[in-house]
Design a protein around this motif. Structure first.
Motif, mmCIF file in Angstrom:
data_model
loop_
_atom_site.group_PDB
_atom_site.id
_atom_site.type_symbol
_atom_site.label_atom_id
_atom_site.label_comp_id
_atom_site.label_asym_id
_atom_site.label_seq_id
_atom_site.Cartn_x
_atom_site.Cartn_y
_atom_site.Cartn_z
ATOM 1 N N ASP A 112 10.231 -1.648 0.701
ATOM 2 C CA ASP A 112 9.709 -2.901 0.958
ATOM 3 C C ASP A 112 8.472 -2.814 1.956
ATOM 4 O O ASP A 112 8.004 -4.039 2.387
ATOM 5 C CB ASP A 112 10.691 -3.622 1.563
ATOM 6 C CG ASP A 112 11.868 -3.956 0.493
ATOM 7 O OD1 ASP A 112 11.452 -3.895 -0.603
ATOM 8 O OD2 ASP A 112 12.863 -3.993 0.933
ATOM 9 N N TYR A 114 5.280 -3.360 2.628
ATOM 10 C CA TYR A 114 4.225 -3.959 1.903
ATOM 11 C C TYR A 114 2.726 -3.481 2.425
ATOM 12 O O TYR A 114 1.795 -3.087 1.534
ATOM 13 C CB TYR A 114 4.037 -5.307 2.006
ATOM 14 C CG TYR A 114 2.924 -6.190 1.477
ATOM 15 C CD1 TYR A 114 2.784 -6.319 0.074
ATOM 16 C CD2 TYR A 114 1.830 -6.471 2.316
ATOM 17 C CE1 TYR A 114 1.790 -7.053 -0.458
ATOM 18 C CE2 TYR A 114 0.730 -7.104 1.866
ATOM 19 C CZ TYR A 114 0.600 -7.330 0.471
ATOM 20 O OH TYR A 114 -0.312 -7.869 -0.279
ATOM 21 N N GLU A 118 -0.066 -1.433 -0.072
ATOM 22 C CA GLU A 118 -1.152 -1.644 -0.061
ATOM 23 C C GLU A 118 -2.347 -0.813 0.124
ATOM 24 O O GLU A 118 -3.259 -0.657 -0.742
ATOM 25 C CB GLU A 118 -1.319 -3.003 0.717
ATOM 26 C CG GLU A 118 -2.820 -3.694 0.512
ATOM 27 C CD GLU A 118 -3.122 -4.823 1.646
ATOM 28 O OE1 GLU A 118 -3.639 -5.857 1.011
ATOM 29 O OE2 GLU A 118 -2.510 -4.813 2.705
ATOM 30 N N GLN A 149 -1.125 -9.225 -4.780
ATOM 31 C CA GLN A 149 -1.380 -7.980 -3.665
ATOM 32 C C GLN A 149 -2.714 -7.566 -3.535
ATOM 33 O O GLN A 149 -3.149 -6.729 -2.727
ATOM 34 C CB GLN A 149 -0.621 -6.621 -4.249
ATOM 35 C CG GLN A 149 0.806 -6.694 -4.567
ATOM 36 C CD GLN A 149 1.356 -5.540 -5.121
ATOM 37 O OE1 GLN A 149 0.646 -4.854 -5.910
ATOM 38 N NE2 GLN A 149 2.604 -5.166 -4.917
#
Length: 264
Positions: A112, A114, A118, A149
């Motif tokens: 998770d 992020y 990315e 995203q």
């Protein structure tokens, strides 16, 4: 017993060789360095090799960093951060295929984090771009955008350029709206770009409507006046176009070069 905070402090102070020496010394003192028998040994070996990799990477000794990270990866194969760091190191060595391999393996990990995901996607885009795989670049940016995203302004701008060249006007409008929400400072420029999109897609009614809204909001910006004039002309409303043209010349007397639309 080594205090890992001492290693982290040395790295933050850019004393990379000292950090590496401290980690190597600690690894040498462990009785079961190669085959740890207890969980605390496994955790410590992983952390020491990871920090060694960070020190090598930050000093641009990428091959040594990869070797250290690979040792850490043996004990934590699902650590997405290690996959990212190895990919970055291979990228630094211009070994793009190896870099892409670790980008993809990192993206396959269910994590998770992020920001790490990315960074992996951004690195993947850079690899495609360096390989001149422009179709893959565009598809990746599209996927990132659809998954919410695509949050880097530079990548948004590159995606906008792809869409502009492809004349994908509907998607252009969506991306411009998203950019305006993500980067409030770009709202005015995004609004202006949308006016150009309306004009080029021959949606003259919307171009006219949105230009009038823009002029009300930014009355001192003369850069969009020609959009309104051209929209009126394309809609067959020449008298209105001529009147607005003359009014604009009065309001902006120094913009004759900008207001170069010829109206008989």
């Amino acid at each position: 017993m080594i205090n890992l905070k001492d290693v982290e402090k040395l790295i933050s102070q850019q004393k990379f060789d000292e950090a590496i020496q401290l980690c190597n010394k600690a690894l040498g003192l462990l009785p079961h360095n190669n085959e740890p028998q207890k969980q605390w040994e496994t955790d410590l070996i992983y952390k020491l090799n990871f920090h060694t990799g960070v020190a090598y990477q930050n000093s641009q000794r990428y091959q040594q960093a990869i070797e250290a990270y690979q040792k850490a990866l043996k004990y934590q194969p699902q650590d997405i951060c290690i996959h990212l760091n190895i990919a970055i190191c291979y990228y630094g060595l211009n070994q793009l295929q190896n870099s892409l391999q670790f980008v993809d393996s990192g993206l396959q990990i269910h994590d998770d984090n992020y920001q790490i995901r990315e960074q992996l996607q951004i690195l993947k885009y850079s690899i495609f771009k360096n390989n001149k795989q422009f179709q893959e670049c565009q598809e990746l940016l599209k996927t990132l955008f659809e998954n919410n995203q695509l949050t880097q302004e530079s990548l948004l701008n590159e995606y906008l350029e792809y869409l502009y060249n492809a004349k994908d006007y509907n998607q252009l409008l969506l991306v411009l709206d998203a950019k305006a929400k993500l980067f409030p400072k770009s709202i005015q420029q995004c609004m202006k770009n949308k006016l150009i999109v309306y004009l080029q897609s021959q949606d003259y009614n919307r171009a006219l409507l949105k230009t009038e809204e823009y002029i009300q909001k930014y009355p001192n910006d003369s850069s969009v006046l020609t959009v309104k004039i051209q929209s009126l002309l394309m809609l067959g409303r020449r008298p209105e176009a001529k009147q607005f043209y003359q009014e604009s010349l009065v309001k902006f007397p120094n913009e004759r070069v900008l207001l170069n639309t010829k109206i008989a």
